[in-house]
Design a protein around this motif. Structure first.
Motif, PDB file in Angstrom:
ATOM      1  N   ARG A  99       0.814  -1.224   0.000  1.00 32.77           N
ATOM      2  CA  ARG A  99       0.000   0.000   0.000  1.00 32.77           C
ATOM      3  C   ARG A  99       0.840   1.263   0.000  1.00 32.77           C
ATOM      4  NH1 ARG A  99      -2.646  -3.844   3.041  1.00 32.77           N
ATOM      5  NH2 ARG A  99      -4.892  -4.110   2.644  1.00 32.77           N
ATOM      6  N   GLY A 100       2.159   1.131  -0.114  1.00 31.99           N
ATOM      7  CA  GLY A 100       3.026   2.302  -0.236  1.00 31.99           C
ATOM      8  C   GLY A 100       3.799   2.665   1.008  1.00 31.99           C
ATOM      9  N   ALA A 101       3.694   1.878   2.080  1.00 31.09           N
ATOM     10  CA  ALA A 101       4.446   2.192   3.301  1.00 31.09           C
ATOM     11  C   ALA A 101       5.933   1.937   3.069  1.00 31.09           C
ATOM     12  CB  ALA A 101       3.931   1.346   4.462  1.00 31.09           C
ATOM     13  N   ASP A 102       6.775   2.780   3.687  1.00 31.17           N
ATOM     14  CA  ASP A 102       8.222   2.678   3.531  1.00 31.17           C
ATOM     15  C   ASP A 102       8.847   2.464   4.907  1.00 31.17           C
ATOM     16  OD1 ASP A 102      10.814   2.725   2.759  1.00 31.17           O
ATOM     17  OD2 ASP A 102      10.875   4.848   2.181  1.00 31.17           O
ATOM     18  N   ASN A 108      15.444   9.046   8.319  1.00 32.38           N
ATOM     19  CA  ASN A 108      16.231   9.019   9.553  1.00 32.38           C
ATOM     20  C   ASN A 108      15.511   8.212  10.628  1.00 32.38           C
ATOM     21  OD1 ASN A 108      14.185  10.687  10.595  1.00 32.38           O
ATOM     22  ND2 ASN A 108      15.265  12.539   9.940  1.00 32.38           N
ATOM     23  N   LEU A 109      16.077   8.227  11.839  1.00 33.92           N
ATOM     24  CA  LEU A 109      15.551   7.397  12.929  1.00 33.92           C
ATOM     25  C   LEU A 109      14.124   7.790  13.301  1.00 33.92           C
ATOM     26  CD1 LEU A 109      16.370   5.101  14.846  1.00 33.92           C
ATOM     27  CD2 LEU A 109      17.117   6.838  16.483  1.00 33.92           C
ATOM     28  N   ILE A 110      13.836   9.106  13.352  1.00 33.55           N
ATOM     29  CA  ILE A 110      12.493   9.571  13.722  1.00 33.55           C
ATOM     30  C   ILE A 110      11.481   9.194  12.647  1.00 33.55           C
ATOM     31  CG2 ILE A 110      11.090  11.613  14.196  1.00 33.55           C
ATOM     32  CD1 ILE A 110      13.578  12.933  15.365  1.00 33.55           C
ATOM     33  N   GLN A 111      11.851   9.336  11.389  1.00 33.02           N
ATOM     34  CA  GLN A 111      10.947   8.972  10.293  1.00 33.02           C
ATOM     35  C   GLN A 111      10.666   7.464  10.282  1.00 33.02           C
ATOM     36  OE1 GLN A 111      13.149  10.578   6.987  1.00 33.02           O
ATOM     37  NE2 GLN A 111      11.979  12.502   6.967  1.00 33.02           N
ATOM     38  N   LYS A 112      11.711   6.676  10.556  1.00 34.67           N
ATOM     39  CA  LYS A 112      11.500   5.232  10.607  1.00 34.67           C
ATOM     40  C   LYS A 112      10.564   4.848  11.749  1.00 34.67           C
ATOM     41  CE  LYS A 112      15.801   3.657   8.434  1.00 34.67           C
ATOM     42  NZ  LYS A 112      17.062   2.893   8.615  1.00 34.67           N
ATOM     43  N   ALA A 113      10.707   5.560  12.885  1.00 37.02           N
ATOM     44  CA  ALA A 113       9.815   5.289  14.023  1.00 37.02           C
ATOM     45  C   ALA A 113       8.372   5.626  13.672  1.00 37.02           C
ATOM     46  CB  ALA A 113      10.274   6.089  15.239  1.00 37.02           C
TER      47      ALA A 113
END
Length: 284
Positions: free
Chosen positions: A184-187, A192-197
């Motif tokens: 569904r488009g999730a990455d 960075n670490l905050i975006q990955k969280a």
């Protein structure tokens, strides 16, 4: 990474280790963990490594399958090694910027890494060669004397068994949810670490919902089968010690005595000899 988690999984094989009483394997795992922290000197490490290799060979579990579980704790091992390497005071070996590596820090880092590797492989060997039902029965039987002081032994063993059984189920569920969200488009890999969280939120919410749903279904199934705890329950396969189990107990006691003996010998004799031969060396 998720598929590399071997804790809680069972590897079926026709081996001597698989046929041992689960109480023997629980006791053996405890003895091996104790021996890891009794270590003093290189000979004890070599003995523990040989002992572990022999057990893996007897279990007929592929070594590559067992080592696969180490990938999940690489970061923990690196953190432990780095903290011991740079934060242990002692004789300076290398110094750069604000960091100083000492002989004692290097010693502690190496010992900690080896201990963690042996610990993970040793405990994985028990779960890979013991089914959750056998593990529950063995733990309940081993802790049965605690019933006299009102400790809920059966409930504790049941909770541990359910927790171990849910590990591979939740790993599989996580893998399915992750693939569905990526479609569904999730990455989950970039940023960075905050975006990955933040990107983990679409994964964690359905995972928690699924886990609570499974727990509720399990509770309803247990109630429908009139489960009321361990009081008065019988076993379909009662545990009985065989000759091989007694031999395994004897082998474990001999191994522990050998490790303790090597520790005493290293402290009193071998460390002095090594220091005399290699003046700059540090004892393991």
């Amino acid at each position: 990474m998720l598929r590399d988690i071997t804790l809680g999984q069972y590897y079926p094989a026709d081996s001597v280790i698989h046929k041992l009483d689960p109480r023997v394997k629980l006791f053996g795992t405890l003895i091996y963990i104790i021996s890891l922290f009794v270590f003093k000197g290189l000979p004890a490490f070599i003995l523990a490594a040989i002992f572990l290799v022999v057990l893996i060979k007897l279990s007929k579990v592929p070594f590559s399958y067992m080592v696969k579980g180490l990938k999940t704790i690489v970061l923990i091992m690196l953190f432990a090694a780095v903290f011991n390497l740079f934060l242990t005071p002692g004789t300076k070996l290398v110094s750069f910027w604000i960091f100083t590596i000492t002989y004692e820090g290097l010693k502690n880092a190496v010992v900690m890494m080896v201990r963690l590797i042996f610990l993970i492989i040793g405990t994985s060997l028990m779960t890979l060669t013991t089914t959750p039902n056998e593990l529950t029965d063995g733990l309940e039987k081993a802790l049965s004397p605690l019933k006299y002081i009102k400790v809920p032994v059966h409930e504790i063993a049941m909770m541990m068994s359910i927790a171990l059984r849910f590990i591979p189920i939740l790993i599989e569920e996580t893998d399915k949810i992750m693939k569905a969200q990526m479609a569904r488009g999730a990455d989950f890999e970039h940023g960075n670490l905050i975006q990955k969280a933040k990107n983990m939120v679409p994964l964690l919410v359905p995972l928690f919902v699924s886990a609570f749903r499974r727990a509720n279904d399990l509770a309803m199934a247990m109630e429908a089968r009139c489960y009321r705890g361990g009081e008065g329950r019988t076993k379909m396969k009662p545990l009985h010690y065989q000759k091989r189990d007694r031999m395994a107990y004897l082998t474990l006691l001999v191994y522990l005595a050998a490790v303790i003996g090597l520790r005493i010998l290293w402290i009193n004799v071998l460390s002095g000899m090594v220091a005399g031969i290699l003046p700059g060396a540090f004892p393991l």
